[in-house]
Design an enzyme around this catalytic site. Sequence first.
Site: not given
Ligand code: NAD
Length: 437
Positions: A127
């Site tokens: 990561k």
């Molecule tokens: P992203 O940046 O696309 O979206 C993040 C979202 O979380 C946004 O809507 C943002 O406004 C919201 N957010 C941020 N801080 C916040 C808070 N304090 N309270 C409420 N909402 C808040 O990110 P993502 O890719 O959707 O990732 C989200 C989670 O999923 C993370 O934990 C990431 O590690 C995990 N994840 C992502 C992927 C991927 O393929 N993108 C894969 C596996 C896991």
Amino acid sequence: MNQQHTTAVGETPGREPLSFLNPSAPEPWASFIEQIDRVAPHLGNLAGWLETLKHPKRILIVDVPVHRDDGSVAHYEGYRVQHNLSRGPGKGGVRFHPAVTLNEVMALSGWMTIKNAALNLPYGGAKGGIRLDPRTHSRGELQRITRRYTSEIGFIIGPDKDIPAPDVGTNEQTMAWMMDTYSMNIGSTATGVVTGKPISLGGSLGRHEATGRGVFIAAREAGQRSNVPIVGARVVIQGFGNVGGIAARMFHDAGAKVIAVQDHSATIANEAGIDIPAALAHAQAHGGLKDFPGATDISVSDFWSLPSDYLIPAALEGQILPERARTLKTRIVVEGANGPTTPAADDILRERGILVVPDVLANAGGVTVSYFEWVQDFSNFFWSEEEINSRLERIMVGAFEAIWKLAEERQVSLRTATFIIACQRVLAAREQRGLYP
Ligand code: NAD
């Protein structure tokens, strides 16, 4: 906002004071270690190798100096952690967020090791991240930061070494810049160095939706076994980005009612069900859910106590702590985010009969299609979206079935069952390879 905060090498990295997350949450790496410890009694002789997973193989901390648009020079702290490479090259996302710490990146890399092994993908876990707020930086600044970071970590990444992907605050454009920078530095185009790229640069159909799609598949499988039908279900989702937004759309399209959503800008609810396509269009146009006309604002505490069938934390780690675990009114938690539930909260949810589908299974759809993307880049032969989605479905359902069965046999949580399967695979590889020299 202080972008230049540093963590001295050798110190236990602390959570940033600017973190808006609950400051009483345990450090993510401590949660990971506790999850690993819980698996030891189930591993037989392989438990002797468990220490391996408490020691990341390689940690790189880099300084990223960049000209800001106003001519000043800012320094950012970046990380790439390769937690374990026993089963293959490192694989895991890159996060741009103001609360990124080494401790967090270490935990996220460990969860990648577990996730990749649980899904039987031929990868180790890695990561990366940079502590900055992408919302307060211009596109030009983000491009310069991304390129300098990629150059700094360039000697440990590569298509057969470690393959980054998008995470919070990064996207297809970030991956395009990373791919271009790496390619320029080695003198040839290397599409397979990152996944989650634009389709025009060797990206895969279905990758953008893959994590949210996988969350939905995991929820559906859990619901079928727990008698919680998706049609008509009340769904609450935290995070409305790549994971939460796509998952929301899939629940909505399948006939569920998404009754509340929270992002960084607003917490909104509508008992009749939020019009998700309209909310997605609003968030796209305005950078968040704030002022979305089709719902009313509610307080954060009301959000966490709404009665629901499915609760999907899909933002950041450390969201469900013991206090919230005692008062949640949901039936199934499906972890879209990595590390949203602490081990102590996990125990409380289990005692209360609330099923938790853990991150290392529920959000594995993204890395699974990243694997497909990497395979397509190597072979220069690209698959149809139907083929990708049906292979994703098969892998997710197969992993879910195996984990569910083991959880029943051993009378453990789905998280512990996932860790057992993953640790067996990683530690068997470790044992068979032996120690060098
Ligand atoms: P992203 O940046 O696309 O979206 C993040 C979202 O979380 C946004 O809507 C943002 O406004 C919201 N957010 C941020 N801080 C916040 C808070 N304090 N309270 C409420 N909402 C808040 O990110 P993502 O890719 O959707 O990732 C989200 C989670 O999923 C993370 O934990 C990431 O590690 C995990 N994840 C992502 C992927 C991927 O393929 N993108 C894969 C596996 C896991």
